[in-house]
Design a protein around this motif. Structure first.
Motif, PDB file in Angstrom:
ATOM      1  N   LEU A   1       0.716  -1.502   0.114  1.00 45.68           N
ATOM      2  CA  LEU A   1      -0.103   0.098   0.337  1.00 45.68           C
ATOM      3  C   LEU A   1       0.923   1.091   0.113  1.00 45.68           C
ATOM      4  N   TRP A   2       2.303   1.064   0.608  1.00 42.96           N
ATOM      5  CA  TRP A   2       3.204   2.805   0.575  1.00 42.96           C
ATOM      6  C   TRP A   2       3.778   2.936  -0.849  1.00 42.96           C
ATOM      7  N   ILE A   3       3.816   1.721  -0.828  1.00 42.47           N
ATOM      8  CA  ILE A   3       4.482   1.865  -2.349  1.00 42.47           C
ATOM      9  C   ILE A   3       3.853   2.035  -2.998  1.00 42.47           C
ATOM     10  N   VAL A   4       2.092   2.200  -3.316  1.00 39.75           N
ATOM     11  CA  VAL A   4       1.858   2.156  -4.475  1.00 39.75           C
ATOM     12  C   VAL A   4       1.359   3.516  -4.032  1.00 39.75           C
ATOM     13  N   ILE A   5       0.841   3.820  -2.681  1.00 44.49           N
ATOM     14  CA  ILE A   5       0.915   5.652  -2.439  1.00 44.49           C
ATOM     15  C   ILE A   5       2.178   6.996  -2.504  1.00 44.49           C
ATOM     16  N   ALA A   6       2.557   6.165  -2.120  1.00 46.43           N
ATOM     17  CA  ALA A   6       4.090   6.609  -2.514  1.00 46.43           C
ATOM     18  C   ALA A   6       4.360   7.098  -4.083  1.00 46.43           C
ATOM     19  N   LEU A   7       4.201   6.296  -5.090  1.00 46.79           N
ATOM     20  CA  LEU A   7       4.418   6.331  -6.102  1.00 46.79           C
ATOM     21  C   LEU A   7       3.300   7.155  -7.038  1.00 46.79           C
ATOM     22  N   MET A   8       2.010   7.045  -6.819  1.00 47.83           N
ATOM     23  CA  MET A   8       0.545   8.354  -7.326  1.00 47.83           C
ATOM     24  C   MET A   8       1.062   9.244  -6.565  1.00 47.83           C
ATOM     25  N   GLY A   9       1.988   9.730  -5.199  1.00 49.82           N
ATOM     26  CA  GLY A   9       1.875  10.738  -4.676  1.00 49.82           C
ATOM     27  C   GLY A   9       2.932  11.517  -5.583  1.00 49.82           C
ATOM     28  N   VAL A  10       4.370  10.543  -5.911  1.00 45.55           N
ATOM     29  CA  VAL A  10       4.814  11.247  -6.427  1.00 45.55           C
ATOM     30  C   VAL A  10       4.748  11.997  -7.990  1.00 45.55           C
ATOM     31  N   SER A  11       4.332  11.269  -8.187  1.00 44.74           N
ATOM     32  CA  SER A  11       3.276  11.487 -10.108  1.00 44.74           C
ATOM     33  C   SER A  11       2.049  12.350  -9.548  1.00 44.74           C
ATOM     34  N   LEU A  12       1.850  13.142  -8.782  1.00 42.51           N
ATOM     35  CA  LEU A  12       0.958  13.882  -8.190  1.00 42.51           C
ATOM     36  C   LEU A  12       1.814  14.759  -8.264  1.00 42.51           C
ATOM     37  N   VAL A  13       2.565  15.220  -7.571  1.00 36.34           N
ATOM     38  CA  VAL A  13       3.604  16.795  -7.910  1.00 36.34           C
ATOM     39  C   VAL A  13       4.467  16.770  -9.132  1.00 36.34           C
ATOM     40  N   VAL A  14       5.081  15.901 -10.256  1.00 38.68           N
ATOM     41  CA  VAL A  14       5.003  15.913 -11.270  1.00 38.68           C
ATOM     42  C   VAL A  14       4.043  16.420 -11.912  1.00 38.68           C
ATOM     43  N   GLN A  15       3.089  16.341 -11.762  1.00 36.02           N
ATOM     44  CA  GLN A  15       2.044  17.019 -13.153  1.00 36.02           C
ATOM     45  C   GLN A  15       1.157  18.224 -12.279  1.00 36.02           C
ATOM     46  N   LEU A  16       1.498  18.145 -10.617  1.00 34.45           N
ATOM     47  CA  LEU A  16       1.449  19.610  -9.834  1.00 34.45           C
ATOM     48  C   LEU A  16       2.456  20.467 -10.748  1.00 34.45           C
ATOM     49  N   SER A  17       3.923  20.371 -11.216  1.00 30.53           N
ATOM     50  CA  SER A  17       4.281  20.808 -11.483  1.00 30.53           C
ATOM     51  C   SER A  17       4.323  21.088 -12.948  1.00 30.53           C
ATOM     52  N   VAL A  18       3.771  19.974 -13.660  1.00 31.45           N
ATOM     53  CA  VAL A  18       4.068  20.338 -15.446  1.00 31.45           C
ATOM     54  C   VAL A  18       2.102  21.457 -14.964  1.00 31.45           C
ATOM     55  N   VAL A  19       1.507  21.706 -13.903  1.00 27.73           N
ATOM     56  CA  VAL A  19       0.051  22.422 -14.022  1.00 27.73           C
ATOM     57  C   VAL A  19       1.646  24.019 -13.605  1.00 27.73           C
ATOM     58  N   LEU A  20       2.379  23.889 -12.807  1.00 25.82           N
ATOM     59  CA  LEU A  20       2.024  25.068 -12.844  1.00 25.82           C
ATOM     60  C   LEU A  20       3.287  25.677 -13.874  1.00 25.82           C
ATOM     61  N   SER A  21       3.478  24.794 -14.858  1.00 27.44           N
ATOM     62  CA  SER A  21       4.534  24.765 -15.664  1.00 27.44           C
ATOM     63  C   SER A  21       3.581  25.883 -16.949  1.00 27.44           C
ATOM     64  N   LEU A  22       2.724  25.414 -17.524  1.00 29.91           N
ATOM     65  CA  LEU A  22       1.904  25.625 -17.828  1.00 29.91           C
ATOM     66  C   LEU A  22       1.242  26.919 -17.545  1.00 29.91           C
ATOM     67  N   TRP A  23       0.950  26.337 -16.570  1.00 33.53           N
ATOM     68  CA  TRP A  23      -0.262  28.677 -15.894  1.00 33.53           C
ATOM     69  C   TRP A  23       1.312  29.045 -16.231  1.00 33.53           C
ATOM     70  N   TRP A  24       2.739  29.612 -16.179  1.00 34.41           N
ATOM     71  CA  TRP A  24       3.738  29.997 -16.404  1.00 34.41           C
ATOM     72  C   TRP A  24       3.502  30.175 -18.089  1.00 34.41           C
ATOM     73  N   GLY A  25       2.849  29.514 -19.203  1.00 30.89           N
ATOM     74  CA  GLY A  25       2.855  29.713 -20.738  1.00 30.89           C
ATOM     75  C   GLY A  25       4.611  29.102 -21.167  1.00 30.89           C
ATOM     76  N   ARG A  26       4.847  27.723 -20.763  1.00 28.28           N
ATOM     77  CA  ARG A  26       5.967  26.870 -20.637  1.00 28.28           C
ATOM     78  C   ARG A  26       5.015  25.790 -22.342  1.00 28.28           C
ATOM     79  N   ASN A  27       5.753  26.357 -23.480  1.00 28.61           N
ATOM     80  CA  ASN A  27       5.313  25.575 -24.408  1.00 28.61           C
ATOM     81  C   ASN A  27       5.598  23.889 -24.295  1.00 28.61           C
ATOM     82  N   TRP A  28       6.448  23.440 -23.831  1.00 25.66           N
ATOM     83  CA  TRP A  28       7.080  21.927 -23.618  1.00 25.66           C
ATOM     84  C   TRP A  28       6.090  21.170 -22.474  1.00 25.66           C
ATOM     85  N   ALA A  29       5.384  22.140 -21.163  1.00 27.96           N
ATOM     86  CA  ALA A  29       4.263  21.287 -21.006  1.00 27.96           C
ATOM     87  C   ALA A  29       2.898  21.641 -21.360  1.00 27.96           C
TER      88      ALA A  29
END
Length: 148
Positions: free
Chosen positions: A57-85
């Protein structure tokens, strides 16, 4: 250049996807014993112990949490207008929609609210917002300045 409404809408839709991921983690955490019972996982000849199930359970939650952190960084990059995002989000939306279609077509898995209808709907809206001319122009505005 002012941030267009399409970038704002795409960012908000991505935030909805992140919130859905958080709800998925909470639901998985609450329903973990049922998930493990229905999975019938066996380690060698032994059935998994309670500690091993908890570790899984903790492994699955950790992997999903890392995925969410990456998604949030992409959201912020998109908000700042980064084309790669913007391009990354559009590629993942296409992959998600294609996966839902493939499972429907090959496995005859129905697309319902309980399965993938909400995700497909959000992905279509994200694609519509981020593929607009205004979103592309806003995301590429820095590239034009560098080339001059």
């Amino acid at each position: 250049m002012r941030r267009p409404a399409t970038i704002t809408a795409g960012t908000l839709l991505l935030l909805l996807r992140v919130l859905a991921g958080i709800l998925l983690i909470v639901g998985l955490w609450l329903e973990w014993p049922d998930v493990m019972d229905s999975a019938d996982l066996v380690l060698g000849d032994d059935v998994l112990t309670a500690q091993e199930e908890q570790f899984a359970l903790w492994i699955v939650i950790a992997l999903m949490g890392v995925s969410l952190v990456v998604q949030l960084s992409v959201v912020l990059s998109l908000w700042w207008g980064r084309n790669w995002a913007r391009l990354t989000v559009m590629v993942f939306a296409v992959v998600s929609i294609s996966t839902a279609f493939t499972t429907w077509f090959l496995r005859e898995e129905e697309i319902t609210l309980r399965t993938s209808l909400l995700a497909v709907g959000l992905d279509v809206l994200i694609l519509l917002a981020l593929s607009s001319r205004s979103a592309a122009a806003y995301s590429r505005r820095r590239e034009r300045r560098r080339s001059r």
